[in-house]
Design an enzyme around this catalytic site. Structure first.
Site, PDB file in Angstrom:
ATOM      1  N   HIS B 191      45.719  39.239  35.684  1.00 27.96           N
ATOM      2  CA  HIS B 191      44.483  39.924  36.156  1.00 27.96           C
ATOM      3  C   HIS B 191      44.214  40.907  35.108  1.00 27.96           C
ATOM      4  CE1 HIS B 191      41.986  42.149  39.116  1.00 27.96           C
ATOM      5  NE2 HIS B 191      42.573  43.200  38.473  1.00 27.96           N
ATOM      6  N   GLY B 200      41.361  43.972  42.338  1.00 27.09           N
ATOM      7  CA  GLY B 200      40.080  43.317  42.938  1.00 27.09           C
ATOM      8  C   GLY B 200      39.033  43.164  41.649  1.00 27.09           C
ATOM      9  N   LEU B 226      46.315  40.221  47.776  1.00 26.95           N
ATOM     10  CA  LEU B 226      45.679  39.980  46.500  1.00 26.95           C
ATOM     11  C   LEU B 226      46.008  41.246  45.544  1.00 26.95           C
ATOM     12  CD1 LEU B 226      43.146  38.466  45.433  1.00 26.95           C
ATOM     13  CD2 LEU B 226      41.885  40.539  45.761  1.00 26.95           C
ATOM     14  N   ASP B 227      46.479  40.576  44.335  1.00 27.72           N
ATOM     15  CA  ASP B 227      46.861  41.250  43.010  1.00 27.72           C
ATOM     16  C   ASP B 227      48.047  42.156  43.582  1.00 27.72           C
ATOM     17  OD1 ASP B 227      44.804  40.172  41.566  1.00 27.72           O
ATOM     18  OD2 ASP B 227      43.275  41.852  42.085  1.00 27.72           O
ATOM     19  N   ALA B 228      48.807  41.956  44.330  1.00 33.53           N
ATOM     20  CA  ALA B 228      49.884  42.708  44.673  1.00 33.53           C
ATOM     21  C   ALA B 228      51.315  42.094  44.376  1.00 33.53           C
ATOM     22  CB  ALA B 228      49.702  43.047  45.999  1.00 33.53           C
TER      23      ALA B 228
END
Lengths: 283, 283, 283, 283
Positions: B191, B200, B226-228
């Site tokens: 990311h 995000g 998401l992205d976690a």
């Protein structure tokens, strides 16, 4: 005599030429010039260091003429600072001593070229350190009930001593809109996270719980929205799974000290300008 | 023959002694041992590299005995990996080529000790790079309507080639829960921000708009949120007011490449363990 | 009670198993184990943290048995340190105050778990700081003629107070072979360059003159060869053409403080071992 | 049309004013100005980016007038570069491919705004990479006997293609004084150490043997004294006792790539000036 000019205005052709011409004719020698154009916003920023030799006109007259002949033409917001004038800085602290110590040592060695007429605290804990460095210490307790009264006392002290800017050296209270309004872009805070990650309380705990591999610290000007003001300086350090929250806090202390002191130095040396909730940081 | 053991179990006394005793008696020489205790969770983690000399029993028997004599006693979750077995890695890409190039070059020089049976993409753009390095390239378009069908094709390919883990090398699609369930903690994403800041879409734009002085990149295992997912590696680079969004993107590319490739190397070399949405990263 | 074991010996099979078995049987719970093999030199290094519960045998007996049953078998050089014993550290300073301040603040906040029975200086300049923190300050002038006499006084003080190790916190004198022999790998120096670049005097001037883009600081154990002892820790900061020698010195101060204090912490926490003029630094 | 001016001259009052006046009157809009005064040497440096609108005079005339009216007055050495002209860069390589790949990828994506008319090598090893990117590859073997002949061929190629500057992308030969004289401050080398530490051959081995905790890479202009030319860019990465020489080499590759490509970008974008064996690097 050295003077620093900070200028910003709508971007247009000919500004640099006009300004440098004026300085040259006024008997000044430019020893530093840096400029920046924010193309999106259409704004021009400039920082000048100028050496004026002795025989020249009084600086007050230079200021007046610059305002009339240059600033008004280009619709400038500008300021001139003489190197002979040291800004006056108030320190706000609570119980943590590391940022306080760090700034006081830099002050006592002459590395930090500001005066410190006062330390204000909502606790009496750090008075001995103020005494060591012979700085007046004002213990102003803050509770929900006394918040307004405390603020009145703070403002009165700041005005009395003609304080130019405020440094929150791990001050554990939220400063009020009234204080912020009186010191716009003149209150410097240190937040112990890599903003905008982990804004708000207990950032080291939040970082630990997320399992990050890097922690940070952020120094910014205080605005009404918490931890959302213009960022002056940030730095980071690595952590790993072997570090517990307390290790984050230990490592963070060194970060906080360094990042805050760099931000304070930038402010004192007139190297920061604020626009659209962002900073321009001159070298 | 070299074998790597990855172990985690409830923390208790005597584990290291039991494990190392077993290895010693089984004719293994421990060339590396690292362990970690998550005191909060009460979990013990260990990574061992063991050299087994030739004359010893078959590795299958060592595995079986370890499971019976040690693992069951301590309620361990564990795995053993032979250095002769290279993991199989699938690359998912879209149109950006920098992470793909970076991984393929490391693969082609032998620095990255994995096999790459396939590159899967929702665009045909990067096929020439796959051809350069002679890796099969599968163009599987993804639209809202074809998402399930595309996923079926992806899963079929992954199964056919017995892929061990998946690397999303700037793959611009959200992978589905089905894929995540089939590859738990085995899908590595990059990311382009310093998570949890700017999760995000469009993180560079968000970072620019916030006026940060440092940007970052984060490689993590993909989970349903998401992205976690658990963070494997992060790194940062400095920016200033002179940099525009495009400069952020340029500087970010180098970060993304390095951070992703470090994470992939850690995974390939069996140096990562996941627990409670965090990673233990062995040295 | 917590005990730290530091061990090194010729590398061979079975060491970890034997040591951990011994600890387990002696009623100890291993909370940390890290080991390293220098394959070139054929040497094995290990650091253990062990929690012994109360009912166990006296630690003296554990030590004796370990020596007889384990250490002699593997030809180990080893030491055991109880967490209840704080090492005694002497500070040597000249006129610079930044490293002194930094260490004293960490000491006063409890972050640095050592005792400081004395500050020794060849100038009387920094006495007020010692007074602030209530540490005895010994002014021992050093000139070419009095060098031997000064050294006698220093050694006498160190012995009287049973000092365990010495920190040269920007002490501007070369320490003598006699002192080094009495404190082998127990004198920590901070050199204001990225060693081995710019060894010797005036490293910031040399770095400036070479036009480097990064400056550094190095903390190392003192050996007879100047600035050539085992490196404990190094760090760096960026500089550019805008920085003059004085800026290097300013930036360097922060580096020196951090690098020295990290090295001192590593030493105090028994995380350093020395072999072949190099260090093993445990995490 | 955008033009970049690079200027240096003896420091004196009024330069900025004269230059910016000239530009303004010539119909140019200054979009970037940075200057530096080396006070010790008494030299003034300036870099300008100027946007000339269409209707203005031909650039050749601007150049001629600037030379007559401004440059001669202040005894300037100066150059003007149009953004429409891409510099021509020759790559010299041997057997290592990582720096070559890195530069070619940046070239192929348009990130590196230079043309690459040739790759010259003393081995035929990397030809397939040149073919991938469709760059002409010249294999010119070098031995003690053929050194002069090889150099003749190199120079002939460079002249034929009107090459502007040379990048030694891990070229394992010492370039000759003749080539250096033909390309003064126009040959960029990458040295795999933190210069001035570990100049000469096998720097990773030397760094390993010294037990450093940080390794570096340095990009510099080539001068006749080996590894002693003006430094353009440096960077570092951490190592520890667990890393062997091969790990240094692995980690170093990523450093070398990044540092070299940053230096090349600075050169291509006309952001470097050389004076007294040092560089001024504009932002």
């Amino acid at each position: 005599m050295k003077a620093i000019f900070l200028i910003h205005c709508p971007d247009q052709g000919g500004i640099i030429s006009s300004v440098t011409n004026f300085i040259h004719k006024a008997g000044g020698n430019i020893t530093y010039l840096d400029q920046h154009v924010d193309e999106e916003a259409g704004v021009f920023f400039m920082r000048l260091e100028v050496e004026f030799s002795k025989g020249t006109q009084p600086m007050g007259m230079v200021e007046e003429r610059f305002d009339k002949e240059i600033a008004s033409t280009y619709d400038m917001q500008w300021s001139m600072h003489l190197s002979t004038t040291r800004p006056k800085m108030a320190l706000f602290v609570s119980k943590y001593n590391h940022c306080l110590y760090d700034l006081l040592i830099r002050y006592s060695t002459g590395e930090l070229k500001a005066d410190i007429p006062m330390i204000i605290s909502n606790h009496d804990t750090l008075r001995p350190i103020a005494d060591q460095f012979e700085i007046p210490y004002y213990f102003i307790p803050v509770s929900r009930e006394t918040k307004e009264e405390a603020e009145n006392k703070q403002l009165q002290l700041l005005r009395e001593k003609e304080v130019d800017f405020v440094v929150l050296a791990r001050y554990m209270q939220i400063v009020t809109p009234r204080l912020i309004k009186e010191y716009p872009n003149k209150i410097i805070n240190i937040h112990h996270s890599f903003l905008p990650a982990f804004a708000g309380a207990k950032p080291y705990h939040a970082a630990f719980s997320r399992g990050v591999k890097i922690i940070g610290a952020t120094s910014h000007y205080v605005t009404e929205e918490l931890d959302a003001g213009p960022i002056i300086e940030q730095d980071i350090t690595r952590v790993s799974h072997v570090h517990k929250v307390n290790d984050f806090i230990d490592k963070g202390r060194d970060l906080e000290k360094l990042v805050l002191s760099r931000a304070v130095q930038l402010h004192v040396n007139r190297k920061t300008m604020v626009y659209n909730n962002k900073t321009v940081i001159f070298t």
